[in-house]
Scaffold this motif. Structure first.
Motif: not given
Length: 527
Positions: A92-104, A495-504
């Motif tokens: 889940p951690l890798i998947y979330t970080v991966g989403l942060a670099f997409t426009n999903y 979800f991409g922006l949410a993934g970026a904030i979750a990574t932060v």
């Protein structure tokens, strides 16, 4: 002599056959697991679920390596724990970080191929429409099309199972046989009639376009020879995929993108664009910084207030001269025993600005009615108060147990020196409790940093801020702010922006945890 006999027993044909049987059984099971998981991996990959396919490959390969090799066979007992950590923590951690670099997002969640398929399934009315009637005839039903004063009849078909992949030819007739169906029958069978495609004598294909009309339908988009471009058959406009935004968009004669893109979009990599939005978009940056500061303050107050209240109450109920101390312990632990969501919802009613008991009491005593849910300051005060009520029993229980471990000799020596209860608390009790409590305080800080349930049930993040690009509230924590961006965003579920904030958030919480642990270890070494 005994060792020789043991060796003979091991080398006996019966024992050898048993070992061969176990070996055969083990490799058969491993082979079957590898085959089934391999087939599942191929299916996932074919459906575009590449991350889950990779996860299956990793877990299967790890299992085959551990259970199939003699060197690693002893690690079979820890494999379930390792697999669980990979599935529920690392993946889940890798998947979330991966989403942060997409426009999903809600508008961009398909692959390019799937988006092409969806667009090619669209159609438009490209010709004249014709009225029709449905007749019940022998052995089924028949469609009668009215075209320029002529009657065209279809083949007889089963209305409950019409031919969905074949054209039915229309032929000219002089008269209509059978019984004309009422409009209700057409409405009841509309889904089946929509599957019928008729071919006119001129070669034109028509489909049902209304309860009383058939019309020629043409695919709206046609895939071009390059495998990417789509031609709009209605406007003759060429569309190409814009890999920067993840949408098909019209292009001009020079191949430049013009006008607005069309949905649905497809997922593309956007690099660090989502992180840049957090840092550069004022509608996100300003609420993000404010929410971050509030999150840190809330987590600190949650730990400090619950610890202070819990420790003081623990000292009081452990005081030997206090009568009925057992009853007090039970009553003070009750807030911890009741499910938190029930307590939160009860407090939500108690703090109601118009009908809540708290405001009624404050108005009767002091003549004030605070706006707990609409005023930013009062809303934050309410959140801290409720969280303190819910959290102090846990700290009290911890402190009650630790107080038992403090030697009585220290208090006796302090009494000889003439120290009182307050001095004993700050010189003996507090220092002796803080050291073993430090790891738990760090864990409590991390928990309250991500205390989503508390905020969501009590205030839902409100009152809302004004002038933000994404929904944000004054009582939002970073975790609830991320949730609102992911599922309540005005521009679609981003979800991409949410993934970026979750990574932060992960980096911030992880960094603070490491600093706290380092500080704790340094202090313990000094002591």
């Amino acid at each position: 002599m005994q060792s020789v006999q043991g060796a003979e027993l091991l080398d006996s044909p019966q024992e050898s056959s048993k070992l061969n049987y176990r070996k055969w059984l083990k490799w058969s099971l491993l082979g079957m697991i590898g085959t089934v998981n391999g087939y599942a991996t191929v299916l996932m990959y074919a459906q575009g679920e590449i991350p889950f396919a990779l996860l299956t490959v990793v877990l299967t390969a790890l299992a085959l390596y551990i259970f199939g090799s003699k060197k690693t066979y002893a690690h079979r007992y820890i494999y379930p724990g390792v697999a669980g950590m990979i599935i529920f923590v690392i993946f889940p951690l890798i998947y979330t970080v991966g989403l942060a670099f997409t426009n999903y997002s809600a508008s961009n969640q398909l692959s390019l191929e799937r988006a092409q398929t969806v667009l090619q399934q669209r159609s438009f009315l490209s010709g004249e429409s014709y009225g029709f009637d449905l007749y019940k005839v022998e052995n089924g039903h028949q469609l009668i099309i009215k075209a320029d004063g002529d009657l065209l009849a279809s083949d007889v078909f089963d209305i409950s199972n019409p031919p969905a992949e074949e054209y039915m030819n229309l032929r000219e007739v002089d008269a209509v046989q059978g019984e004309k169906e009422i409009i209700r029958t057409i409405v009841q069978n509309r889904s089946n009639l929509n599957k019928v495609e008729l071919e006119m004598p001129s070669g034109e294909h028509i489909r049902m376009s209304g309860l009383r009309k058939f019309a020629a339908e043409t695919p709206l988009f046609t895939l071009q020879e390059d495998g990417e471009s789509l031609l709009n058959n209605q406007t003759n406009q060429l569309f190409k995929p814009n890999y920067e935004i993840g949408f098909y968009q019209p292009v001009d004669a020079n191949g430049e993108f013009v006008e607005k893109p069309i949905s649905p979009g497809f997922v593309v990599g956007v690099g660090a664009a989502n992180f840049e939005r957090v840092l550069t978009d004022d509608g996100i940056k300003e609420p993000f910084l404010g929410i971050f500061v509030w999150t840190v303050v809330f987590a600190f107050l949650a730990v400090a207030l619950t610890l202070a209240l819990g420790m003081i109450l623990a000292v009081i109920v452990q005081w030997e001269p206090l009568k009925f101390s057992g009853v007090y312990r039970v009553l003070l632990i009750l807030p911890y025993a009741v499910p938190s969501f029930i307590s939160i919802l009860i407090f939500k009613g108690l703090f109601n600005q118009s009908f809540g008991e708290i405001n009624m009491l404050l108005e009767a005593m002091f003549g004030i009615k605070p706006s707990w849910f609409s005023d930013p300051v009062m809303a934050r005060v309410m959140v801290v108060l409720v969280n303190t009520w819910l959290g102090f029993p846990y700290m009290m229980i911890l402190c009650m147990g630790l107080l038992k471990s403090i030697p009585e000799d220290l208090y006796e020596a302090s009494a000889i020196d003439g120290a009182g209860p307050i001095q004993n608390f700050f010189t003996i009790t507090l220092p002796m409790l803080i050291k073993p409590l430090t790891p738990l305080l760090i864990a409590s800080f991390a928990f309250n940093f991500n205390n989503f349930v508390m905020i969501q049930l009590l205030t839902s993040g409100g009152p809302n801020m004004v002038g933000t690009s994404e929904p944000a509230g004054y009582t939002d924590l970073l975790v609830s702010y991320t949730y609102r961006i992911a599922f309540e965003g005005g521009g679609g579920q981003d979800f991409g922006l949410a993934g970026a904030i979750a990574t932060v958030i992960f980096l911030l919480v992880g960094g603070m945890a490491l600093l706290n642990l380092k500080f704790t270890n340094t202090k313990l070494e000094q002591d």
